[in-house]
Design a protein around this motif. Structure first.
Motif, short mmCIF file in Angstrom:
data_model
loop_
_atom_site.label_atom_id
_atom_site.label_comp_id
_atom_site.label_asym_id
_atom_site.label_seq_id
_atom_site.Cartn_x
_atom_site.Cartn_y
_atom_site.Cartn_z
N ASP A 42 0.86 -1.06 0.00
CA ASP A 42 -0.18 -0.02 -0.06
C ASP A 42 0.96 1.28 0.08
O ASP A 42 1.68 1.31 0.85
CB ASP A 42 -0.75 -0.16 1.32
CG ASP A 42 -1.81 0.81 1.08
OD1 ASP A 42 -1.67 2.24 0.68
OD2 ASP A 42 -3.09 0.76 1.77
N LYS A 43 0.91 1.92 -1.05
CA LYS A 43 1.62 3.36 -1.14
C LYS A 43 1.25 4.19 0.12
O LYS A 43 2.40 5.04 0.24
CB LYS A 43 1.16 3.91 -2.63
CG LYS A 43 1.52 3.16 -3.72
CD LYS A 43 2.99 2.64 -3.62
CE LYS A 43 3.46 1.98 -4.79
NZ LYS A 43 5.04 1.09 -5.00
N PHE A 44 0.06 4.16 0.46
CA PHE A 44 -0.19 5.18 1.57
C PHE A 44 0.31 4.81 2.81
O PHE A 44 0.90 5.79 3.58
CB PHE A 44 -1.64 5.16 1.44
CG PHE A 44 -2.60 6.11 0.63
CD1 PHE A 44 -2.46 7.38 0.32
CD2 PHE A 44 -2.86 5.23 -0.49
CE1 PHE A 44 -3.06 7.99 -0.68
CE2 PHE A 44 -3.68 5.85 -1.50
CZ PHE A 44 -3.76 7.17 -1.49
N VAL A 45 0.56 3.32 2.83
CA VAL A 45 1.38 2.97 4.18
C VAL A 45 2.82 3.28 4.14
O VAL A 45 3.53 3.88 5.03
CB VAL A 45 1.14 1.45 4.38
CG1 VAL A 45 2.02 0.88 5.53
CG2 VAL A 45 -0.29 1.11 4.78
N GLN A 46 3.49 3.11 2.97
CA GLN A 46 4.85 3.65 2.80
C GLN A 46 4.96 5.14 3.09
O GLN A 46 6.05 5.50 3.78
CB GLN A 46 5.24 3.28 1.35
CG GLN A 46 5.32 1.92 0.87
CD GLN A 46 5.51 1.67 -0.37
OE1 GLN A 46 5.60 2.43 -1.24
NE2 GLN A 46 5.62 0.48 -0.84
N LYS A 47 3.92 5.69 2.40
CA LYS A 47 4.28 7.42 2.50
C LYS A 47 4.01 7.62 4.02
O LYS A 47 4.93 8.57 4.54
CB LYS A 47 3.14 8.06 1.84
CG LYS A 47 3.20 9.52 1.75
CD LYS A 47 2.35 10.10 0.83
CE LYS A 47 2.51 11.69 0.44
NZ LYS A 47 1.44 12.33 -0.19
N GLU A 48 3.07 7.23 4.66
CA GLU A 48 3.03 7.49 6.16
C GLU A 48 4.26 6.95 7.00
O GLU A 48 4.61 7.64 7.89
CB GLU A 48 1.74 6.40 6.93
CG GLU A 48 1.30 7.17 7.98
CD GLU A 48 0.71 8.58 8.08
OE1 GLU A 48 1.40 9.65 8.37
OE2 GLU A 48 -0.07 8.83 7.07
N SER A 49 4.84 5.91 6.74
CA SER A 49 6.14 5.48 7.02
C SER A 49 7.30 6.51 6.91
O SER A 49 7.92 6.78 8.00
CB SER A 49 6.67 3.96 6.67
OG SER A 49 5.82 3.04 6.76
N VAL A 50 7.08 6.95 5.88
CA VAL A 50 8.28 8.21 5.57
C VAL A 50 7.88 9.29 6.24
O VAL A 50 9.05 9.87 7.14
CB VAL A 50 8.24 8.68 4.02
CG1 VAL A 50 9.03 9.72 3.85
CG2 VAL A 50 8.77 7.28 3.50
N LYS A 51 6.68 9.79 6.47
CA LYS A 51 6.38 10.90 7.41
C LYS A 51 6.63 10.49 8.57
O LYS A 51 7.05 11.53 9.36
CB LYS A 51 4.93 11.26 7.05
CG LYS A 51 4.38 11.97 5.84
CD LYS A 51 3.19 11.63 5.26
CE LYS A 51 2.31 12.51 6.32
NZ LYS A 51 0.84 12.66 5.97
N ALA A 52 6.52 9.40 9.14
CA ALA A 52 6.74 9.23 10.81
C ALA A 52 8.40 9.44 11.08
O ALA A 52 8.57 10.01 11.78
CB ALA A 52 6.24 7.84 11.15
#
Length: 457
Positions: A110-120
């Protein structure tokens, strides 16, 4: 455990409705009571994604490191919302163990999960978080790498910048370019040495990316020490950028660095440094160039004397006159031409001496400069040379006499009409025509002994 916490605990554990359980879990988090952690951890196993999401969010609010292992397990949940909330919670806790859990989100489909990981990780900003972000560079997902680069750019630490340098090695040109742009926007020169080392990479695309990043950082810097350090780069484009930046700074410290660059191995960069010093035209620049004449070899001295001529101060005149004794005839020629450009009458004695240089090219340059300076006192010597059949600079002398334009100079041109050399006669005739067209009365010359300006056959 206070009564409120006990009441909310019962709702989380016993309420039939998922909405009530989720609301109670959220309220538990807002209490900030560490005693609520065991209840919330158990709620992570609830059958409702809504409750699991609320429990994960509450655990992040309470910020208890003991919740990290269970939150990390939630990254295997089939629901995207649960995984994202677990990552956000881990980001709030921010321990090294939490970072390790967040990194697992990079492998999620899930790209959104990946993006959230980066933001975190970006929000955590610790060295461990930076290390976690750089792990994306080992995957094949370019969009993920690009957002990781942007995240690193927002973490204003040396470690983050080193991570960006690592991205310059990526095989994808778009990723490398993103790293270059991010390093440039960051503008911090703390990784200057690292980038200069990267220039030595055997892969040309990596070298080019490092070079571009360096130029962007240099362009954003007004620190002379930083710009001076960049002059040591093996990349001529980086050195050029540093010269341009020092040019804009223009302080005595910048002048000192530019004077050093006069000896650059690259001819073009030597010229650019000289141009910069000419444009700055400070006393430090002039005196520095004069002193440099005693240091550098012929080709560099030629650039220096050309620069001195453009600056045109009394100090530079002295330096140029000194250069008329240089062992290199091309330097002497450049010095003679430079003296003409200064516009200073103090240059005339030196130029009169240069009229008798051993090289005709230097003699010609001296004659031309005396003409540019309209040196009346040079007329007798110029006429003497014009009447010398062995001289090789008749045309240059004629041009100089024409520019000086005094009655004595015009008389000398008139006498040249009788010169045995046809080329000299024609040049003198043309010069006299130009004098007449300029409106200068030739009648004054006749009293000196010439009544005709016809070319003799």
């Amino acid at each position: 455990m206070n009564e409120n916490t006990k009441s909310l605990k019962k709702k989380v554990e016993r309420s039939v409705f998922a909405g009530n359980r989720a609301a109670a879990a959220k309220d538990l988090g807002e209490t900030g009571d560490p005693d609520a952690v065991p209840i919330l951890l158990k709620a992570l196993e609830d059958s409702s994604p809504k409750v699991k999401t609320a429990a994960a969010e509450a655990l992040g609010t309470i910020n208890d490191p003991e919740a990290v292992p269970e939150l990390t397990k939630m990254l295997a949940d089939p629901e995207s919302s649960v995984k994202k909330t677990a990552i956000i919670a881990l980001g709030k806790i921010g321990t090294p163990e939490a970072v390790s859990g967040i990194v697992k989100g990079f492998s999620d489909s899930d790209k959104f999960v990946q993006k959230e990981s980066v933001k975190a990780l970006m929000r955590i900003g610790s060295p461990e978080a930076v290390s976690g972000l750089t792990k994306t560079f080992g995957c094949s997902d370019s969009p993920l790498k690009k957002i990781s680069i942007m995240a690193l750019g927002k973490i204003n630490t040396y470690e983050a910048a080193c991570g960006l340098i690592k991205a310059l090695e990526d095989p994808d040109n778009r990723v490398r370019q993103q790293a270059v742009e991010t390093l440039g926007k960051r503008g911090n020169p703390d990784v200057l040495t690292n980038l200069m080392e990267t220039l030595k990479d055997s892969r040309q695309p990596v070298q080019e990316a490092a070079s571009e990043a360096l130029r962007k950082i240099i362009g954003a810097s007004e620190s002379v020490p930083v710009l001076v350090k960049a002059l040591d780069s093996s990349d001529r484009n980086v050195r050029k950028a540093s010269i341009e930046a020092l040019w804009k700074v223009g302080t005595p410290e910048a002048v000192s660095a530019l004077l050093r660059e006069i000896d650059d191995s690259d001819w073009y960069l030597r010229s650019r440094a000289a141009d910069a010093l000419v444009d700055i035209a400070s006393p430090e620049a002039a005196l520095g160039l004069v002193k440099a004449l005693d240091i550098y070899d012929g080709p560099v001295r030629k650039i220096i004397v050309s620069a001195l001529g453009k600056i045109g101060t009394i100090e530079t005149v002295k330096g140029l006159v000194k250069a008329l004794d240089d062992t290199d005839n091309s330097v002497r020629e450049a010095a003679a031409l430079g003296l003409g450009k200064t516009g200073k009458t103090e240059a005339i004695p030196g130029l009169l001496k240069a009229l008798h240089d051993t090289k005709s090219t230097v003699q010609e340059a001296a004659a031309a400069s005396l003409g540019d300076l309209k040196a009346k006192e040079a007329v007798p010597e110029l006429i003497k040379i014009l009447e010398d059949p062995e001289a090789l600079i008749h045309k240059a002398v004629i041009s100089a006499l024409e520019k000086i334009g005094t009655p004595e100079a015009i008389s000398g041109l008139a006498r040249a009409l009788e010169n045995p050399d046809t080329a000299v006669r024609k040049a003198a005739s043309k010069a006299l025509e130009n004098v007449e067209k300029s409106g200068i009365a030739l009648e004054k010359v006749k009293s000196i002994g010439n009544s005709s300006f016809e070319v003799s056959e």
